[in-house]
Design an enzyme around this catalytic site. Structure first.
Site, PDB file in Angstrom:
ATOM      1  N   GLY A   1     -38.544 -39.012 -20.665  1.00 42.58           N
ATOM      2  CA  GLY A   1     -39.334 -39.453 -19.524  1.00 42.58           C
ATOM      3  C   GLY A   1     -40.650 -38.705 -19.461  1.00 42.58           C
ATOM      4  O   GLY A   1     -40.842 -37.683 -20.124  1.00 42.58           O
TER       5      GLY A   1
ATOM      6  N   GLY B   1     -34.773 -39.687 -21.920  1.00 44.01           N
ATOM      7  CA  GLY B   1     -34.951 -41.068 -21.489  1.00 44.01           C
ATOM      8  C   GLY B   1     -34.873 -42.059 -22.642  1.00 44.01           C
ATOM      9  O   GLY B   1     -34.496 -43.223 -22.445  1.00 44.01           O
TER      10      GLY B   1
ATOM     11  N   GLU C   1     -32.423 -31.854 -21.670  1.00 42.87           N
ATOM     12  CA  GLU C   1     -32.801 -31.496 -20.294  1.00 42.87           C
ATOM     13  C   GLU C   1     -32.328 -30.104 -19.883  1.00 42.87           C
ATOM     14  O   GLU C   1     -32.930 -29.473 -19.003  1.00 42.87           O
ATOM     15  CB  GLU C   1     -32.252 -32.535 -19.312  1.00 42.87           C
ATOM     16  CG  GLU C   1     -32.935 -33.887 -19.392  1.00 42.87           C
ATOM     17  CD  GLU C   1     -32.441 -34.738 -20.549  1.00 42.87           C
ATOM     18  OE1 GLU C   1     -32.966 -35.848 -20.736  1.00 42.87           O
ATOM     19  OE2 GLU C   1     -31.524 -34.300 -21.275  1.00 42.87           O
TER      20      GLU C   1
ATOM     21  N   ASP D   1     -29.085 -36.619 -17.875  1.00 39.49           N
ATOM     22  CA  ASP D   1     -28.958 -37.763 -16.967  1.00 39.49           C
ATOM     23  C   ASP D   1     -28.892 -39.064 -17.770  1.00 39.49           C
ATOM     24  O   ASP D   1     -28.280 -39.120 -18.822  1.00 39.49           O
ATOM     25  CB  ASP D   1     -30.094 -37.757 -15.944  1.00 39.49           C
ATOM     26  CG  ASP D   1     -31.479 -37.886 -16.566  1.00 39.49           C
ATOM     27  OD1 ASP D   1     -31.635 -37.576 -17.762  1.00 39.49           O
ATOM     28  OD2 ASP D   1     -32.415 -38.317 -15.852  1.00 39.49           O
TER      29      ASP D   1
END
Length: 342
Positions: A64, A114, A137, A145
């Site tokens: 992301g 992402g 992350e 996530d």
């Protein structure tokens, strides 16, 4: 727009991530564009197969857009922008996983964060000689996530928990081993050319045709190093407390154990404890429920300091020495962990 959209006259639609300098990192506009196109193509008889790719030589997608997320603590408006990005990103990940038409993801080079979320739900995932797959992350005081707790729980033994907590980067053969990819080829360009040359409009069962086509062109990867360590990984990562995992690693004294303990102790103690709890609670949950939990966790991480400290140290200053709120695992109580899930 940062996403190139193209439909040829043979039934192949292409979504190409067009941020080569950022290795395809997803911003909100890109997420919205992909979502809109997929919605439009659901009932478009001229689209039979969808190709998802990146145009950076370095990889498919590095994750992301951290710049947007790292500003979430600047103002209420910035926080809302970050919140909406996560909600839309997770919704897109779910839609791809449930999409009726086949989606082929070309996963060359960097496939992280992402980029993993965007591609994991694709029906046909292809890795190659330079694939570098990871959920990194943990390195910036966040958590894995984009539904990672769902997919990693399906990996053999406790390899998913190991990857979630260590943020280890793995090559193509390991991605295949954990179920994060379906096919290996040395050159994804050849696969793309084959997909473009085929007339999908004349094919009644494109998914089954793709299965056979990709099986025919796929090659045998190297043996998985992760598979070779499976028994060792399970010995430590079956435990339900991070402190117990680290202690057992230290007590073991082997090279793998000591290096892994060092890796874990370099992460945010909060991230470690929240991530292990998330993996355990997600073990038997459907993807949609895991993504709902991801949304709750993401908002709470954005409200805390560790994420911003991790970004500043690892991505901005590049000193890799983030000063996290809690310095040790023992300082993080169960009450602190509980707050992230509310």
């Amino acid at each position: 727009m940062s996403v190139n959209v193209h439909v040829n006259d043979r039934g192949l639609a292409t979504l190409e991530l067009d941020r080569p300098k950022a290795i395809g990192s997803l911003n909100h506009e890109m997420v919205q564009t992909i979502q809109e196109q997929l919605e439009h193509w659901k009932n478009d008889d001229h689209v039979k197969v969808i190709l998802l790719k990146g145009n950076s030589e370095k990889g498919f997608c590095a994750g992301g857009d951290i710049k947007t997320l790292a500003n979430a603590n600047k103002s209420d408006e910035d926080f809302e922008r970050a919140r909406q990005f996560f909600l839309d990103e997770y919704a897109l990940d779910a839609d791809i996983a449930n999409y009726k038409k086949p989606i082929v993801a070309l996963l060359h080079g960097v496939v992280m964060g992402g980029g993993v979320g965007l591609s994991q739900g694709a029906s046909h995932r292809i890795v190659t000689h330079n694939t570098k797959w990871a959920m990194p992350e943990m390195n910036i005081g966040f958590f894995p996530d984009v539904g990672a707790a769902y997919y990693l729980n399906q990996a053999p033994g406790y390899s998913g928990t190991y990857l979630a907590l260590t943020a280890k980067v793995i090559p193509a053969e390991d991605a295949l081993y954990i179920g994060a990819a379906d096919y290996y080829v040395d050159d994804v360009t050849c696969v793309e050319e084959t997909l473009r040359s085929k007339n999908w409009m004349n094919i009644d069962a494109p998914r089954e045709t793709l299965d056979q086509l990709l099986k025919d062109v796929s090659e045998e990867p190297k043996p998985s190093a992760l598979a070779a360590k499976q028994t060792l990984i399970d010995e430590f990562f079956h435990l339900h407390q991070v402190e117990d995992i680290v202690k057992k690693l230290r007590d073991s004294g082997g090279e793998f154990a000591m290096k892994t303990a060092d890796t874990l102790e370099s992460k945010s103690p909060v991230s470690l404890k929240v991530t292990l709890r998330h993996m355990l609670e997600s073990a038997h949950q459907p993807l949609e429920k895991v993504l709902e939990a991801d949304a709750t966790l993401a908002m709470n991480f954005l409200k805390a300091d560790d994420f911003y400290r991790g970004v500043e140290s690892v991505l901005i200053k590049k000193d890799n020495n983030p000063q996290y709120t809690y310095r040790t695992l023992e300082e993080v109580s169960e009450d602190v962990v509980d707050q992230y899930f509310k």
